[in-house]
Design a protein around this motif. Structure first.
Motif, PDB file in Angstrom:
ATOM      1  N   LEU B 121      84.612  51.717  11.453  1.00 32.50           N
ATOM      2  CA  LEU B 121      83.619  52.536  12.139  1.00 32.50           C
ATOM      3  C   LEU B 121      84.268  53.387  13.232  1.00 32.50           C
ATOM      4  CD1 LEU B 121      80.796  53.424  12.749  1.00 32.50           C
ATOM      5  CD2 LEU B 121      80.346  51.232  13.848  1.00 32.50           C
ATOM      6  N   ALA B 122      85.158  52.769  13.960  1.00 32.67           N
ATOM      7  CA  ALA B 122      85.855  53.510  15.016  1.00 32.67           C
ATOM      8  C   ALA B 122      86.655  54.670  14.423  1.00 32.67           C
ATOM      9  CB  ALA B 122      86.780  52.565  15.788  1.00 32.67           C
ATOM     10  N   THR B 123      87.279  54.412  13.290  1.00 26.54           N
ATOM     11  CA  THR B 123      88.063  55.465  12.639  1.00 26.54           C
ATOM     12  C   THR B 123      87.165  56.600  12.172  1.00 26.54           C
ATOM     13  OG1 THR B 123      89.703  53.862  11.878  1.00 26.54           O
ATOM     14  CG2 THR B 123      89.638  55.979  10.745  1.00 26.54           C
ATOM     15  N   VAL B 124      86.066  56.242  11.552  1.00 26.87           N
ATOM     16  CA  VAL B 124      85.139  57.264  11.058  1.00 26.87           C
ATOM     17  C   VAL B 124      84.662  58.134  12.211  1.00 26.87           C
ATOM     18  CG1 VAL B 124      82.854  57.651  10.049  1.00 26.87           C
ATOM     19  CG2 VAL B 124      84.385  55.941   9.061  1.00 26.87           C
ATOM     20  N   ARG B 125      84.372  57.488  13.311  1.00 30.72           N
ATOM     21  CA  ARG B 125      83.930  58.261  14.475  1.00 30.72           C
ATOM     22  C   ARG B 125      85.043  59.151  15.015  1.00 30.72           C
ATOM     23  NH1 ARG B 125      79.272  58.000  16.183  1.00 30.72           N
ATOM     24  NH2 ARG B 125      77.880  56.218  15.985  1.00 30.72           N
ATOM     25  N   SER B 126      86.150  58.558  15.286  1.00 32.21           N
ATOM     26  CA  SER B 126      87.198  59.314  15.978  1.00 32.21           C
ATOM     27  C   SER B 126      87.809  60.405  15.099  1.00 32.21           C
ATOM     28  CB  SER B 126      88.288  58.371  16.478  1.00 32.21           C
ATOM     29  OG  SER B 126      89.038  57.869  15.399  1.00 32.21           O
ATOM     30  N   GLN B 127      87.941  60.126  13.823  1.00 34.00           N
ATOM     31  CA  GLN B 127      88.623  61.083  12.957  1.00 34.00           C
ATOM     32  C   GLN B 127      87.697  62.125  12.354  1.00 34.00           C
ATOM     33  OE1 GLN B 127      92.196  60.750  12.595  1.00 34.00           O
ATOM     34  NE2 GLN B 127      91.572  59.507  14.345  1.00 34.00           N
ATOM     35  N   VAL B 128      86.423  61.818  12.312  1.00 30.55           N
ATOM     36  CA  VAL B 128      85.521  62.747  11.626  1.00 30.55           C
ATOM     37  C   VAL B 128      84.318  63.118  12.487  1.00 30.55           C
ATOM     38  CG1 VAL B 128      84.093  63.137   9.588  1.00 30.55           C
ATOM     39  CG2 VAL B 128      86.215  61.826   9.389  1.00 30.55           C
ATOM     40  N   LEU B 129      83.436  62.156  12.685  1.00 28.23           N
ATOM     41  CA  LEU B 129      82.148  62.485  13.289  1.00 28.23           C
ATOM     42  C   LEU B 129      82.285  63.070  14.690  1.00 28.23           C
ATOM     43  CD1 LEU B 129      80.083  59.418  12.031  1.00 28.23           C
ATOM     44  CD2 LEU B 129      80.386  61.668  10.981  1.00 28.23           C
ATOM     45  N   ASP B 130      83.184  62.506  15.469  1.00 32.62           N
ATOM     46  CA  ASP B 130      83.301  62.971  16.848  1.00 32.62           C
ATOM     47  C   ASP B 130      84.028  64.304  16.972  1.00 32.62           C
ATOM     48  OD1 ASP B 130      81.961  60.765  17.599  1.00 32.62           O
ATOM     49  OD2 ASP B 130      83.654  59.703  18.474  1.00 32.62           O
ATOM     50  N   THR B 131      84.547  64.815  15.867  1.00 36.42           N
ATOM     51  CA  THR B 131      85.273  66.082  15.953  1.00 36.42           C
ATOM     52  C   THR B 131      84.349  67.279  15.780  1.00 36.42           C
ATOM     53  OG1 THR B 131      85.747  66.248  13.590  1.00 36.42           O
ATOM     54  CG2 THR B 131      87.272  64.943  14.907  1.00 36.42           C
ATOM     55  N   ILE B 132      83.100  67.012  15.399  1.00 40.44           N
ATOM     56  CA  ILE B 132      82.184  68.123  15.186  1.00 40.44           C
ATOM     57  C   ILE B 132      80.910  67.943  16.003  1.00 40.44           C
ATOM     58  CG2 ILE B 132      83.076  68.611  12.882  1.00 40.44           C
ATOM     59  CD1 ILE B 132      80.833  67.107  11.674  1.00 40.44           C
ATOM     60  N   SER B 133      80.232  69.049  16.246  1.00 43.27           N
ATOM     61  CA  SER B 133      79.008  69.023  17.044  1.00 43.27           C
ATOM     62  C   SER B 133      77.850  68.480  16.217  1.00 43.27           C
ATOM     63  CB  SER B 133      78.678  70.443  17.497  1.00 43.27           C
ATOM     64  OG  SER B 133      78.256  71.212  16.387  1.00 43.27           O
ATOM     65  N   PRO B 134      76.781  68.066  16.881  1.00 45.98           N
ATOM     66  CA  PRO B 134      75.589  67.602  16.170  1.00 45.98           C
ATOM     67  C   PRO B 134      75.063  68.630  15.178  1.00 45.98           C
ATOM     68  CG  PRO B 134      75.425  67.079  18.497  1.00 45.98           C
ATOM     69  CD  PRO B 134      76.674  67.879  18.338  1.00 45.98           C
ATOM     70  N   GLU B 135      75.111  69.910  15.560  1.00 43.93           N
ATOM     71  CA  GLU B 135      74.666  70.939  14.627  1.00 43.93           C
ATOM     72  C   GLU B 135      75.560  70.955  13.388  1.00 43.93           C
ATOM     73  OE1 GLU B 135      75.277  71.525  17.737  1.00 43.93           O
ATOM     74  OE2 GLU B 135      73.430  72.279  18.679  1.00 43.93           O
ATOM     75  N   GLN B 136      76.851  70.916  13.635  1.00 45.99           N
ATOM     76  CA  GLN B 136      77.785  70.937  12.514  1.00 45.99           C
ATOM     77  C   GLN B 136      77.613  69.720  11.619  1.00 45.99           C
ATOM     78  OE1 GLN B 136      81.475  71.513  14.820  1.00 45.99           O
ATOM     79  NE2 GLN B 136      81.847  73.328  13.565  1.00 45.99           N
ATOM     80  N   LEU B 137      77.243  68.615  12.246  1.00 46.77           N
ATOM     81  CA  LEU B 137      77.009  67.401  11.483  1.00 46.77           C
ATOM     82  C   LEU B 137      75.886  67.629  10.470  1.00 46.77           C
ATOM     83  CD1 LEU B 137      78.213  64.458  11.784  1.00 46.77           C
ATOM     84  CD2 LEU B 137      76.019  63.869  12.790  1.00 46.77           C
ATOM     85  N   GLU B 138      74.797  68.211  10.947  1.00 42.73           N
ATOM     86  CA  GLU B 138      73.670  68.510  10.063  1.00 42.73           C
ATOM     87  C   GLU B 138      74.072  69.494   8.968  1.00 42.73           C
ATOM     88  OE1 GLU B 138      70.807  67.240   9.897  1.00 42.73           O
ATOM     89  OE2 GLU B 138      70.621  66.107  11.764  1.00 42.73           O
ATOM     90  N   GLN B 139      74.809  70.510   9.374  1.00 41.34           N
ATOM     91  CA  GLN B 139      75.224  71.533   8.422  1.00 41.34           C
ATOM     92  C   GLN B 139      76.149  70.958   7.364  1.00 41.34           C
ATOM     93  OE1 GLN B 139      77.041  74.237  11.162  1.00 41.34           O
ATOM     94  NE2 GLN B 139      75.087  75.149  11.816  1.00 41.34           N
ATOM     95  N   LEU B 140      77.060  70.114   7.827  1.00 43.25           N
ATOM     96  CA  LEU B 140      77.987  69.474   6.902  1.00 43.25           C
ATOM     97  C   LEU B 140      77.234  68.639   5.885  1.00 43.25           C
ATOM     98  CD1 LEU B 140      80.872  68.758   6.073  1.00 43.25           C
ATOM     99  CD2 LEU B 140      80.845  66.937   7.775  1.00 43.25           C
ATOM    100  N   ALA B 141      76.269  67.865   6.369  1.00 40.67           N
ATOM    101  CA  ALA B 141      75.472  67.034   5.466  1.00 40.67           C
ATOM    102  C   ALA B 141      74.772  67.904   4.428  1.00 40.67           C
ATOM    103  CB  ALA B 141      74.451  66.224   6.264  1.00 40.67           C
ATOM    104  N   GLY B 142      74.195  68.998   4.891  1.00 42.84           N
ATOM    105  CA  GLY B 142      73.482  69.874   3.974  1.00 42.84           C
ATOM    106  C   GLY B 142      74.385  70.436   2.894  1.00 42.84           C
ATOM    107  N   ALA B 143      75.530  70.937   3.295  1.00 36.05           N
ATOM    108  CA  ALA B 143      76.450  71.525   2.328  1.00 36.05           C
ATOM    109  C   ALA B 143      76.991  70.473   1.370  1.00 36.05           C
ATOM    110  CB  ALA B 143      77.604  72.215   3.072  1.00 36.05           C
ATOM    111  N   ALA B 144      77.367  69.340   1.927  1.00 34.75           N
ATOM    112  CA  ALA B 144      77.939  68.284   1.082  1.00 34.75           C
ATOM    113  C   ALA B 144      76.906  67.782   0.071  1.00 34.75           C
ATOM    114  CB  ALA B 144      78.442  67.132   1.940  1.00 34.75           C
ATOM    115  N   GLU B 145      75.665  67.673   0.512  1.00 40.27           N
ATOM    116  CA  GLU B 145      74.624  67.210  -0.415  1.00 40.27           C
ATOM    117  C   GLU B 145      74.384  68.217  -1.529  1.00 40.27           C
ATOM    118  OE1 GLU B 145      71.414  66.387   2.226  1.00 40.27           O
ATOM    119  OE2 GLU B 145      72.189  64.414   2.790  1.00 40.27           O
ATOM    120  N   ALA B 146      74.480  69.491  -1.187  1.00 43.88           N
ATOM    121  CA  ALA B 146      74.304  70.516  -2.212  1.00 43.88           C
ATOM    122  C   ALA B 146      75.415  70.425  -3.254  1.00 43.88           C
ATOM    123  CB  ALA B 146      74.301  71.899  -1.564  1.00 43.88           C
ATOM    124  N   ILE B 147      76.631  70.248  -2.775  1.00 39.78           N
ATOM    125  CA  ILE B 147      77.758  70.131  -3.702  1.00 39.78           C
ATOM    126  C   ILE B 147      77.604  68.881  -4.562  1.00 39.78           C
ATOM    127  CG2 ILE B 147      80.252  69.782  -3.854  1.00 39.78           C
ATOM    128  CD1 ILE B 147      80.470  71.401  -1.231  1.00 39.78           C
TER     129      ILE B 147
END
Lengths: 177, 177
Positions: B121-147
DNA sequence: GAAGATTGAGGCTTCAATCTTA
DNA sequence: TAAGATTGAAGCCTCAATCTTC
């Protein structure tokens, strides 16, 4: 003993992480299948040939080639051996540094790459790019670049990314027929 | 002969594709390294254990487990053999269908998963989730789900994604110390 | 004959060890 | 001694074949 437990993912984070990891797990297989089936190349081999094509004189030191394709040196060395056996690349000792080896694209290698590009490009479009809106494309790029800044701090991978560059100029052989 | 050549990628597409493919190539290695080093598990093994934990009675048929972890049956069978040899899971013939096999989490398997979650969990946060803004998080989810809608049409992968679910409830063992 | 699952062979990646040259 | 690269062994994944049960 256990480091202070990080807080669990909220719903938004969970959605993003789930879908991202799914794409990361699935995408390589999709690319490999198509390239292997249609062109007899793995995606890694495709990127390797593309990296050479983009290089000055279509030649690169093994170390540089490894960095551009995000491979370890042993991995690259093994793959290069196979590609050389198939006549798609050639390796020669570097004149300037006796320790180094230069890998270059052969004519057959260039032809193999040319033959592979259109199908790969079509796959990239149909399976990925065409599934999202232009806005999402921009957003995806932004998020992915941010993540890359963390997991690939030296930006080795992006450096003249071979697949992209190859994709950016596939017209040459298209008018031959 | 060549299918009509698809048009090359424009700059925006190229950026998105380059960064996406880089993340897809790099991310699995990052996850595997951390889990292997800290918990002696591959990311796939981690997801497998997590899928079992989330299942009713911590038990799943091999076919269902394969779908949830996005694995082929042969792959799953090989990994399950190793995990069973290590005592982390158990396999028993399914009472209702003589052809099927049920895999279930053992006590040791549950403990191994518990031990692995915080670090992951710490790795997921530090390497991925914490590197992007909340908006980007939503956008990423949207794009990834479409793909995903394209490359995983049946949505097998997302179904109760183990790593996510595991991540969503790691508190249990956190207060023990 | 089809579905569920396992097995074995072959190929690729990783890791450690090795070799050569700067 | 360090840098560049290769090699061999071990582990994991893929594919085809096999076995059992429906």
């Amino acid at each position: 003993m256990t480091e202070s437990a990080p807080r669990p993912l909220d719903e938004s984070e969970s959605r993003a992480w789930t879908s991202l990891i799914a794409v990361a797990e699935l995408l390589p297989g999709v690319l490999d299948s198509q390239l292997q089936r249609d062109a007899g190349l793995s995606h890694f081999e495709y990127m390797l040939l593309g990296a050479l094509r983009d290089a000055p004189n279509e030649t690169l030191r093994m170390t540089a080639l490894a960095a551009r394709t995000n491979a370890t040196l042993p991995r690259l060395s093994h793959v290069a051996s196979r590609l050389e056996r198939r006549g798609l690349i050639a390796r020669r000792p570097c004149p300037e540094d006796g320790r180094a080896t230069n890998a270059s694209l052969t004519e057959a290698g260039g032809a193999a790459l040319d033959a592979a590009v259109p199908g790969h490009l079509a796959t990239v479009r149909s399976q990925v790019l065409d599934t999202i809106s232009p806005e999402q494309l921009e957003q995806l790029a932004g998020a992915a670049e941010a993540i890359l800044g963390r997991i690939d701090p030296f930006g080795r991978f992006g450096t003249a990314c071979p697949s992209t560059s190859a994709l950016a100029q596939p017209d040459e052989q298209a008018e031959a027929s």
